[in-house]
Design a protein around this motif. Structure first.
Motif, PDB file in Angstrom:
ATOM      1  N   GLN A   1       0.827  -1.150   0.069  1.00  0.00           N
ATOM      2  CA  GLN A   1       0.024  -0.016   0.048  1.00  0.00           C
ATOM      3  C   GLN A   1       0.722   1.174  -0.149  1.00  0.00           C
ATOM      4  OE1 GLN A   1      -1.531   1.636   3.426  1.00  0.00           O
ATOM      5  NE2 GLN A   1      -3.341   2.030   2.897  1.00  0.00           N
TER       6      GLN A   1
ATOM      7  N   HIS B   1      -6.405  -4.234   2.417  1.00  0.00           N
ATOM      8  CA  HIS B   1      -5.554  -3.592   3.458  1.00  0.00           C
ATOM      9  C   HIS B   1      -6.414  -3.510   4.585  1.00  0.00           C
ATOM     10  CE1 HIS B   1      -2.508  -1.022   4.686  1.00  0.00           C
ATOM     11  NE2 HIS B   1      -3.524  -0.159   5.626  1.00  0.00           N
ATOM     12  N   GLY B   2      -5.736  -4.016   5.776  1.00  0.00           N
ATOM     13  CA  GLY B   2      -6.236  -4.047   7.055  1.00  0.00           C
ATOM     14  C   GLY B   2      -7.103  -5.417   7.220  1.00  0.00           C
ATOM     15  N   LYS B   3      -7.338  -5.954   6.181  1.00  0.00           N
ATOM     16  CA  LYS B   3      -8.396  -7.317   6.543  1.00  0.00           C
ATOM     17  C   LYS B   3      -7.503  -8.454   5.941  1.00  0.00           C
ATOM     18  CE  LYS B   3     -12.250  -4.493   5.207  1.00  0.00           C
ATOM     19  NZ  LYS B   3     -13.192  -3.958   4.113  1.00  0.00           N
TER      20      LYS B   3
ATOM     21  N   ASN C   1      -1.351  -5.833   6.088  1.00  0.00           N
ATOM     22  CA  ASN C   1      -0.777  -4.540   5.848  1.00  0.00           C
ATOM     23  C   ASN C   1       0.497  -4.529   4.882  1.00  0.00           C
ATOM     24  OD1 ASN C   1      -3.076  -3.512   6.821  1.00  0.00           O
ATOM     25  ND2 ASN C   1      -1.995  -3.003   8.629  1.00  0.00           N
TER      26      ASN C   1
ATOM     27  N   SER D   1       3.357  -7.535   8.528  1.00  0.00           N
ATOM     28  CA  SER D   1       2.534  -6.768   9.816  1.00  0.00           C
ATOM     29  C   SER D   1       1.662  -7.676  10.557  1.00  0.00           C
ATOM     30  CB  SER D   1       2.172  -5.476   9.050  1.00  0.00           C
ATOM     31  OG  SER D   1       0.688  -5.063   9.746  1.00  0.00           O
ATOM     32  N   HIS D   2       0.862  -8.273   9.916  1.00  0.00           N
ATOM     33  CA  HIS D   2      -0.213  -9.410  10.426  1.00  0.00           C
ATOM     34  C   HIS D   2       0.386 -10.629  10.801  1.00  0.00           C
ATOM     35  CE1 HIS D   2      -4.262  -6.967   9.151  1.00  0.00           C
ATOM     36  NE2 HIS D   2      -3.333  -6.483   9.491  1.00  0.00           N
TER      37      HIS D   2
ATOM     38  N   ALA E   1       5.076  -5.953  13.978  1.00  0.00           N
ATOM     39  CA  ALA E   1       4.115  -7.111  13.548  1.00  0.00           C
ATOM     40  C   ALA E   1       3.360  -7.664  14.619  1.00  0.00           C
ATOM     41  CB  ALA E   1       5.218  -8.107  13.149  1.00  0.00           C
TER      42      ALA E   1
ATOM     43  N   TYR F   1      -0.912   8.742  -1.266  1.00  0.00           N
ATOM     44  CA  TYR F   1      -0.355   7.532  -0.291  1.00  0.00           C
ATOM     45  C   TYR F   1      -1.774   6.808  -0.211  1.00  0.00           C
ATOM     46  CZ  TYR F   1       2.057   4.512   2.566  1.00  0.00           C
ATOM     47  OH  TYR F   1       2.867   3.492   3.305  1.00  0.00           O
TER      48      TYR F   1
ATOM     49  N   GLU G   1     -16.576  -8.536  -2.277  1.00  0.00           N
ATOM     50  CA  GLU G   1     -16.428  -9.222  -1.054  1.00  0.00           C
ATOM     51  C   GLU G   1     -17.567 -10.094  -0.431  1.00  0.00           C
ATOM     52  OE1 GLU G   1     -15.517  -5.870   1.835  1.00  0.00           O
ATOM     53  OE2 GLU G   1     -16.110  -7.309   3.652  1.00  0.00           O
TER      54      GLU G   1
END
Lengths: 500, 519
Positions: A205, A285-287, A290, A317-318, A370, A433, A471
């Motif tokens: 991202q 993103h975020g789901k 990241n 990160s996740h 993380a 961004y 989704e």
């Protein structure tokens, strides 16, 4: 959404023993040598069940016994050190040497006196530029079928391109020559191949990327970030430089309404920019994650469970793995991403599956943080032999989707429209961004038809939206044994709507 | 400077009416940290924070109630990521009482609020997913402590190396200090004097207190006749000495003794209690008391220790370009080779490299050699070989966007002691370079030498030169002494000074060059 959740609570037996990921996929954390921080950046397989680990600290470790059922059998030998960040490691069965992709060079490492330590370090190729910026990561693949190594080169500071081929994917041929292969790379996190040998990478991202993505590296293509396109003069094999995407902000902020569509949509820009290949899958993103990283293909023919030939995408990160099923529609790769396994000890960066279906992963949380919580890790993820009830594949159809499952489904719940819900959205394709999910559409699910064999369901959906992420929630669907799905959501990137 | 800084802070310290305080907080590039880990304010004080995101990820600054588990709070958002996304990752949590926007990379925002009335430690954190574990700090709310009262001074004249026993000396001049702040304001005396300050200090309750002291030259603080903290002798005021003490509630005798030998005159004193901030007792404020903030410290060092084998470190080394290869040899001599110019960039002795910059966070920046006496015989990233009919002319200068033409990097092999032999081609000619150490570079008198062997195979072009030094060289005893900031000696056969260059006509075969620090 709320109503659906409520419904699912009513229907579900609410057992404390509802299946969890760990019932099906087991994670083993290996102890690592105390004298180093094993910040795994890359993993490849070596003969005799050995593994090569390349680390962010520039070391290469040869690991024995990691495949053993007893994790205390693992042992480590430091093969090389002092390299500039090993984010690609590849074993070459032809010359039996390891090849490391480092910050500015692909290095062939030879152990000429067979003492288990490299003593010759040969430059295979160093023809891309390095400006001294920390973000100019070079992420390398293992060898492809042609014996080539692929390298994705992060932009300078992840925004622009100060030196040649920053923002490109290049291939290094067996004779050491470099072939510029794709432009438009932003900030790669990992590179890998599917079961057919097609190359993919993960981007992160940022500018021109509302979300992390899994992208198909079609030779000659432009992958979306124009920062590196200034180097087309140095890559005559790539043809003319593509026209730039429009940098303007997305429609909501725009002063005048445009009549010629939304130019800041990937689907619109694809019409204008012929070299532009859309992301095969948005790793929402975020789901989903990241910070997408390693790409691992299941070539174990069932030893890793029911997902043969599918891709597994890691996230730093996740600290998780997600699963991707891809198909080709109108010549373009697209497909669905579904959560798969969370709970790794640190941020995952490198990963590789062996022939026995063991997934080896490792990484560190350094720089971006993380969820895993540990500063670094080296781990193994294995199938327990129990088959989870999961969406197996999701196929786009002219008027909806066909969904297959890993286990027979309960025809009653799976045949009810109310067992499902869907929303569609996309991201603005713009210079700013990141970005939020925009242009949301809530379609109507008009039919849910269970196949005669009780293994798949056909959803009719109105409308389908080209370029949108679809989704799908399957909260109400039960297996024949009345179990809910282990993961009840999938995100399908509909680049193309099939004609039949 | 010092005095100016003090003026603004002291206004806050002395008056009950609390003046606004202004801070600047930046996100550290590539480190997932704020540059400021602690902000110190008074209860109810108006606060203005210029928050600047210099990083290339989005960040915010979210202030929470004392005791908030900020990491858990940020993590909780992941249970409902869709809602969190709509809130731009600002948790929906009642413990949040102030926050910035989610700043995009390179954005800036001024955040204004009044500090809480209740003293305590209020955590602040970035709530963007994955950041909360490392990106955090504390806003400390505490009142200022009391000042001294009934402050008097006594001036003594004398030339001392240490604090004298002032009780045995006769004061030259005595007086009262109206503003009750310790100060040295003696227009008639610049050198060779001492001052004893006496006054009263009231402890608001029984408890532990801390005293801070710094001076140029010596000083000490006594409470009720007992020494609490001392900084005696002749020295600059670089350090701050501090010491804790338990005080009963009520009034205490305060005494500060100070002497000045010569040169700079500086004197700083302060105290703090359990519930109060560091409160200056002097007019001057030490520059290290950074106006109510505590900046992030650098990383703990990770020195790469060279034992009986050479150690290689390929990373960004300051002075060796972007393709530097550091080599630490046993014997305390180190080099950085450039795989860009195919030349020696740096030589130094003592310790090799500190990897902490590159092995922490995202690892940005160029790290300087860890040792000392750093030599850069021919500049940062310049090739040694050149075809020229004017060896006294300029050698090519480094352009980091371009590569040197005619050079091709081949790599290196390691010998039994892991010492590398570097290999490259120039104009199709193959070159090998290796290094060995003589003497002991870890000792100043160790007569350390670096011996460089250059082996050229193949036919060189005409007018090929090999440069081994740049700058001013003086020929002496068969070698050449560099007149640079770190003097050193280079010797090799057939070397000659050509203008600002020390050169050798390049030829096929083996050449040996010796580098030696001037003793």
């Amino acid at each position: 959404m709320k109503r659906l959740l409520f419904l699912s609570l009513l229907c579900s037996p609410l057992l404390a023993a509802d299946p969890v990921e760990a019932d099906f996929y087991k994670i083993t954390t290996f102890a690592t040598p105390k004298e180093t921080a094993m910040e795994v950046g890359s993993i490849d397989l070596m003969p005799d069940g050995k593994l090569a680990l390349g680390t962010r600290r520039g070391e290469i470790w040869v690991v024995s016994g990691a495949g053993s059922n007893d994790s205390s059998n693992v042992s480590y030998k430091l093969f090389a050190s002092g390299l500039h960040e090993v984010l690609g490691i590849a074993y070459n069965p032809k010359d039996k040497n390891l090849y490391a992709t480092t910050r500015y060079e692909i290095t062939r490492l030879k152990d000429t006196d067979n003492d288990g330590r490299a003593d010759v370090f040969e430059n295979v190729n160093d023809s891309w530029g390095v400006s001294g910026d920390y973000h100019e990561y070079a992420i390398g693949s293992r060898f492809d079928k042609a014996g080539d190594l692929w390298v994705t080169l992060c932009l300078t500071g992840s925004f622009s391109s100060a030196v040649p081929f920053r923002g490109w994917a290049v291939r290094i041929k067996p004779d050491g020559t470099m072939v510029p292969t794709c432009s438009g790379i932003r900030s790669p996190g990992g590179i890998g191949f599917d079961a057919d040998g097609e190359a993919y990478y993960c981007d992160n991202q940022g500018p021109w990327h509302g979300s992390c993505t899994l992208q198909h590296l079609v030779p000659g293509s432009f992958q979306g970030h124009p920062g590196g396109n200034i180097w087309y003069d140095l890559a005559p094999n790539m043809g003319p430089r593509p026209i730039d995407p429009l940098p303007e902000a997305f429609q909501a902020n725009r002063k005048e309404k445009r009549t010629d569509g939304d130019p800041d949509r990937m689907v619109a820009e694809r019409e204008r920019i012929k070299q532009l290949v859309p992301p095969a899958v948005y790793l929402v993103h975020g789901k989903i994650g990241n910070s997408a990283s390693a790409i691992i293909c299941d070539l174990s023919a069932g030893k890793f469970g029911p997902f043969s030939k599918q891709l597994f995408v890691a996230d730093q990160s996740h600290s998780n793995l997600s699963r991707v099923y891809l198909e080709t529609v109108n010549g373009i790769k697209q497909g669905v991403v579904i959560p798969f396994r969370s709970g790794f000890a640190s941020g995952i960066i490198g990963g590789r599956m062996d022939e026995e279906g063991r997934v080896f992963v490792g990484g560190s949380d350094r720089g971006w943080g993380a969820r895993g919580g540990k500063p670094f890790c080296f781990e193994k993820c294995e199938w327990t032999g129990k088959t989870p009830f999961e969406v197996h594949e999701m196929h786009a159809k002219p008027d909806g989707f066909e969904i297959t499952f890993t286990q027979p489904i309960d025809p009653t719940s799976a045949g009810e429209v109310k067992s499902y819900s869907m929303r569609e959205f996309t991201y603005a394709y713009r210079e700013e961004y990141g970005g939020s999910e925009v242009s949301e559409i809530v379609p109507t699910i008009t039919a849910a038809k269970v196949a005669a064999d009780g293994k798949s369901v056909r959803l009719t959906i109105s409308p389908l939206t080209k370029g949108h992420i679809h989704e799908l929630h399957l909260d109400g669907v039960r297996s024949a044994e009345k179990l809910p799905l282990l993961h009840k959501v999938g995100y399908y990137t509909l680049n193309e709507i099939p004609v039949k | 400077m010092t005095r100016l800084l003090f003026a603004t802070l002291f206004a806050a310290a002395s008056a009950q009416a609390v003046e606004p305080v202004v801070f600047s907080v930046k996100t550290m590039t590539a480190q997932m940290k704020y540059d400021t880990a602690e902000l110190l304010v008074q209860p109810g004080q108006p606060v203005k924070i210029t928050f600047e995101n210099g990083d290339d990820l989005p960040h915010n600054m979210v202030f929470c109630q004392p005791g908030t588990d900020t990491a858990a709070m940020a993590m909780k958002q992941m249970e409902k990521p869709e809602e969190a996304l709509k809130r731009n990752w600002l948790p929906d949590d009642a413990r949040i009482w102030a926050h910035s926007k989610m700043l995009n990379p390179h954005e800036k925002e001024v955040v204004s609020f009044s500090a809480p009335e209740k003293a305590g430690s209020y955590p602040y954190v970035c709530t963007f997913p994955g950041h909360a574990l490392t990106m955090r700090g504390v806003l400390k709310v505490a009142a200022m402590g009391d000042k001294l009262h009934d402050l008097q001074f006594a001036l003594y004249l004398g030339n001392w190396q240490k604090l004298p026993d002032f009780s045995k000396l006769k004061p030259h001049r005595e007086g009262k200090i109206d503003d009750n702040l310790i100060q040295v304001k003696l227009d008639d005396y610049k050198n060779e004097f001492g001052v004893v300050f006496t006054g009263k200090l009231t402890a608001p309750k029984k408890g532990s207190y801390r005293f801070y002291l710094s001076s140029d030259d010596g000083s000490r603080i006594l409470i009720d006749g007992k020494e609490v903290v001392a900084y005696d002798g002749i020295h600059p005021a670089g350090d701050i000495k501090e010491q804790g003490i338990t005080l009963e509630k009520g009034e205490h005798e305060f005494r500060l003794e100070y002497f000045q030998g010569g040169g700079q005159i500086e004197l700083y004193a302060a105290w703090k209690g359990a519930d109060t901030q560091i409160t200056p007792l002097s007019t001057w404020l030490h520059p290290k008391w950074q106006g109510g903030t505590k900046k992030q410290k650098e990383f703990d060092p990770i020195p790469l220790v060279v034992k009986d084998e050479a150690v290689i470190y390929r990373n960004f080394i300051q002075g060796a370009g972007n393709r530097g290869i550091g080599v630490g040899y046993p014997g305390g001599v180190n080099i950085a080779w450039s795989a860009e110019s195919m030349n020696l960039s740096l030589i130094w002795r003592g310790a090799f490299m500190d990897a902490s910059r590159h092995w922490n966070s995202r690892g940005g920046g160029h790290e300087k050699p860890l040792g000392y006496d750093v030599l850069q015989p021919t500049g940062e990233v310049t090739p040694a070989f050149l075809v020229t009919d004017k060896p006294e002319g300029e050698w090519p200068k480094w352009d980091k966007a371009k590569r040197y033409e005619g050079f091709h990097w081949l790599g290196y092999s390691l010998d039994a002691k892991r010492s590398p032999t570097f290999r490259y081609t120039w104009q199709g000619v193959e070159v090998e370079e290796s290094f060995r150490v003589e003497g002991d570079g870890n000792k100043p008198e160790g007569h350390a030498k670096l011996v460089r062997t250059v082996k050229v195979t193949g036919k060189l072009p005409a007018n090929a030169w090999y440069r081994i030094g740049s700058g001013v060289f003086e020929s002496k005893d068969g070698g050449f002494i560099s007149k640079g900031p770190v003097p050193f000696r280079i010797s090799t056969e057939s070397a000659q000074v050509a203008g600002q260059n020390l050169v050798v006509p390049a030829k096929t075969g083996t050449m040996t060059i010796t580098y030696q620090w001037a003793q």
